[in-house]
Design a protein around this motif. Structure first.
Motif, PDB file in Angstrom:
ATOM      1  N   GLY A 338     -10.579  53.952 -51.169  1.00 12.15           N
ATOM      2  CA  GLY A 338     -10.789  55.160 -50.387  1.00 12.15           C
ATOM      3  C   GLY A 338     -11.136  56.346 -51.271  1.00 12.15           C
ATOM      4  O   GLY A 338     -10.734  56.417 -52.431  1.00 12.15           O
ATOM      5  N   SER A 339     -11.909  57.245 -50.697  1.00 14.24           N
ATOM      6  CA  SER A 339     -12.303  58.474 -51.381  1.00 14.24           C
ATOM      7  C   SER A 339     -11.903  59.650 -50.507  1.00 14.24           C
ATOM      8  O   SER A 339     -12.409  59.797 -49.387  1.00 14.24           O
ATOM      9  N   GLN A 340     -10.986  60.453 -51.013  1.00 18.91           N
ATOM     10  CA  GLN A 340     -10.541  61.614 -50.263  1.00 18.91           C
ATOM     11  C   GLN A 340     -11.658  62.651 -50.149  1.00 18.91           C
ATOM     12  O   GLN A 340     -11.770  63.350 -49.129  1.00 18.91           O
ATOM     13  N   VAL A 341     -12.491  62.741 -51.157  1.00 18.31           N
ATOM     14  CA  VAL A 341     -13.576  63.727 -51.136  1.00 18.31           C
ATOM     15  C   VAL A 341     -14.622  63.362 -50.089  1.00 18.31           C
ATOM     16  O   VAL A 341     -15.095  64.211 -49.319  1.00 18.31           O
ATOM     17  N   LYS A 342     -14.983  62.074 -50.012  1.00 16.76           N
ATOM     18  CA  LYS A 342     -16.010  61.629 -49.070  1.00 16.76           C
ATOM     19  C   LYS A 342     -15.441  61.208 -47.723  1.00 16.76           C
ATOM     20  O   LYS A 342     -16.216  60.869 -46.822  1.00 16.76           O
ATOM     21  N   SER A 343     -14.119  61.176 -47.608  1.00 23.36           N
ATOM     22  CA  SER A 343     -13.460  60.710 -46.384  1.00 23.36           C
ATOM     23  C   SER A 343     -13.959  59.317 -46.006  1.00 23.36           C
ATOM     24  O   SER A 343     -14.291  59.032 -44.842  1.00 23.36           O
ATOM     25  N   ASP A 344     -14.019  58.456 -46.976  1.00 24.25           N
ATOM     26  CA  ASP A 344     -14.516  57.090 -46.776  1.00 24.25           C
ATOM     27  C   ASP A 344     -13.430  56.116 -47.204  1.00 24.25           C
ATOM     28  O   ASP A 344     -12.965  56.156 -48.350  1.00 24.25           O
ATOM     29  N   TYR A 345     -13.033  55.232 -46.290  1.00 25.94           N
ATOM     30  CA  TYR A 345     -11.951  54.291 -46.563  1.00 25.94           C
ATOM     31  C   TYR A 345     -12.384  52.898 -46.101  1.00 25.94           C
ATOM     32  O   TYR A 345     -12.949  52.738 -45.012  1.00 25.94           O
ATOM     33  N   LYS A 346     -12.103  51.897 -46.941  1.00 26.91           N
ATOM     34  CA  LYS A 346     -12.462  50.521 -46.628  1.00 26.91           C
ATOM     35  C   LYS A 346     -11.297  49.620 -46.971  1.00 26.91           C
ATOM     36  O   LYS A 346     -10.583  49.822 -47.964  1.00 26.91           O
ATOM     37  N   PHE A 347     -11.104  48.600 -46.112  1.00 28.27           N
ATOM     38  CA  PHE A 347      -9.997  47.673 -46.288  1.00 28.27           C
ATOM     39  C   PHE A 347     -10.504  46.242 -46.175  1.00 28.27           C
ATOM     40  O   PHE A 347     -11.527  45.979 -45.522  1.00 28.27           O
ATOM     41  N   GLY A 348      -9.796  45.337 -46.802  1.00 23.66           N
ATOM     42  CA  GLY A 348     -10.174  43.925 -46.748  1.00 23.66           C
ATOM     43  C   GLY A 348      -8.974  43.022 -46.843  1.00 23.66           C
ATOM     44  O   GLY A 348      -7.928  43.389 -47.395  1.00 23.66           O
ATOM     45  N   ILE A 349      -9.132  41.832 -46.299  1.00 26.08           N
ATOM     46  CA  ILE A 349      -8.103  40.803 -46.371  1.00 26.08           C
ATOM     47  C   ILE A 349      -8.790  39.463 -46.591  1.00 26.08           C
ATOM     48  O   ILE A 349      -9.856  39.201 -46.016  1.00 26.08           O
ATOM     49  N   GLY A 350      -8.239  38.664 -47.451  1.00 25.82           N
ATOM     50  CA  GLY A 350      -8.860  37.379 -47.781  1.00 25.82           C
ATOM     51  C   GLY A 350      -7.838  36.286 -47.959  1.00 25.82           C
ATOM     52  O   GLY A 350      -6.640  36.544 -48.138  1.00 25.82           O
ATOM     53  N   MET A 351      -8.329  35.052 -47.921  1.00 30.76           N
ATOM     54  CA  MET A 351      -7.465  33.880 -48.116  1.00 30.76           C
ATOM     55  C   MET A 351      -8.246  32.843 -48.917  1.00 30.76           C
ATOM     56  O   MET A 351      -9.412  32.576 -48.634  1.00 30.76           O
TER      57      MET A 351
END
Length: 354
Positions: A338-351
């Motif tokens: 995540g980037s607080q400056v760009k307000s961009d957040y990404k999440f992932g989950i894997g197996m």
């Protein structure tokens, strides 16, 4: 005659059995000497032979490695975040061959299914090294990646990489010669003899002392899309290391975008914790980025956690958890960036199974 006659010998009285037994009971019996018993000798057990494994020593203990891996120790500490969902299933067909299936659910550019295969040969220089190694994967659109790694001897290593995506293709070949205290490498990428274009990179890394390595790199590229038709860039590097730490610096005095500086530092605090810091700047473009991160690995519970933050206030973290009690090898991964400056957040989950 009566005086000279010999007197008859006195007759010893016959002892009474009862009296004899009573007297024997009353008198203490003489000590009986110990009798040595014949103990049969034990059959000697066969000596247990414990095999002693020979100590595996590196073929070139004083070799500094390759030039391109100077910053690898720091790079491996930082996380590699991903976005969306990812499922990887691996299956060992034999001791030399393995296949894997990868399903990615993310943005349309990277989503889809990929099939991969890995082959490891039987030519061994140590228990950890077997050659040749062939790796490849292909997706549903026909995009193919292929890698071939082979060691012709303990000193000569070759890597070939090929990528085919639609009508575009990229090829690269790297040859490393590892001496007792140095490594020389030559890389050739996308050679086109008909049009007179391509890329060539020469690298050399020398061990000066057990704690100091220095090296240089020279890149030459030629092609019609390059201003002036050709360009050459030279850089120099040095690595200073101790028992649990190392610092690396790379300087490029001049280049297409001006001079640049790349430094990194990594330190192992203990068996489970490592920290790293990296600084990159481009003088010509006027951009600089600093990154700090750490890696926490706890093998007892199967957890590997990585985190980092850079000067652009971008925070990234990944966690891999191995389910040790599972019947099959199973690893669950979590990712966030995540980037607080760009307000961009990404999440992932894997197996990862297998």
């Amino acid at each position: 005659m009566g005086n000279n006659a010999s007197a008859p010998a006195p007759v010893a009285p016959i002892p009474d059995k009862n009296v004899t037994s009573q007297n024997s009971a009353a008198l203490p019996s003489p000590p009986v000497p110990p009798v040595a018993l014949a103990v049969p000798a034990e059959t000697p057990k066969p000596t247990e032979i414990i095999p002693v494994m020979p100590e595996v020593k590196p073929a070139l203990p004083n070799n500094p490695g390759t030039y391109e891996e100077l910053h690898k120790a720091c790079k491996e500490i930082f996380p590699m975040p991903f976005e969306g969902g990812r499922l990887v299933i691996g299956k060992g067909v034999s001791s030399h061959f393995q296949i894997n299936h990868t399903l990615t659910l993310s943005n349309p550019m990277v989503s889809g299914y990929r099939f991969g295969a890995t082959y490891v040969g039987s030519k061994q220089f140590s228990p950890q090294e077997s050659y040749p190694v062939l790796l490849g994967d292909i997706d549903a659109s026909g995009n193919l990646n292929a890698n071939i790694i082979h060691a012709f001897s303990r000193n000569i290593f070759t890597r070939c990489v090929a990528q085919f995506q639609g009508e575009k293709s990229n090829t690269q070949m790297v040859t490393d010669y590892k001496g007792s205290s140095f490594t020389a490498s030559l890389t050739v990428a996308n050679p086109d003899l008909l049009n007179g274009s391509g890329l060539a990179v020469g690298q050399y890394l020398q061990r000066i002392t057990p704690s100091l390595d220095i090296g240089t790199e020279c890149m030459y590229q030629k092609g019609g899309h390059i201003p002036g038709g050709q360009v050459a860039v030279m850089s120099m590097s040095a690595r200073l290391k101790g028992e649990k730490w190392q610092g690396v610096g790379t300087v490029c005095p001049a280049g297409p975008g001006g001079g640049s500086l790349h430094t990194s530092y990594s330190h192992r605090i203990n068996d489970t914790l490592q920290i790293g810091a990296e600084f990159e700047t481009s003088i010509g473009m006027g951009e600089s980025t600093a990154t700090v991160g750490y890696q926490l690995e706890v093998p007892q519970v199967g957890v590997n956690f990585k985190g980092q933050v850079d000067s652009n206030w971008t925070i990234a973290a990944t966690m891999d958890k191995k389910l040790l009690e599972s019947q099959i090898p199973l690893t669950v991964s979590f990712s966030a960036i995540g980037s607080q400056v760009k307000s961009d957040y990404k999440f992932g989950i894997g197996m990862n199974i297998g």
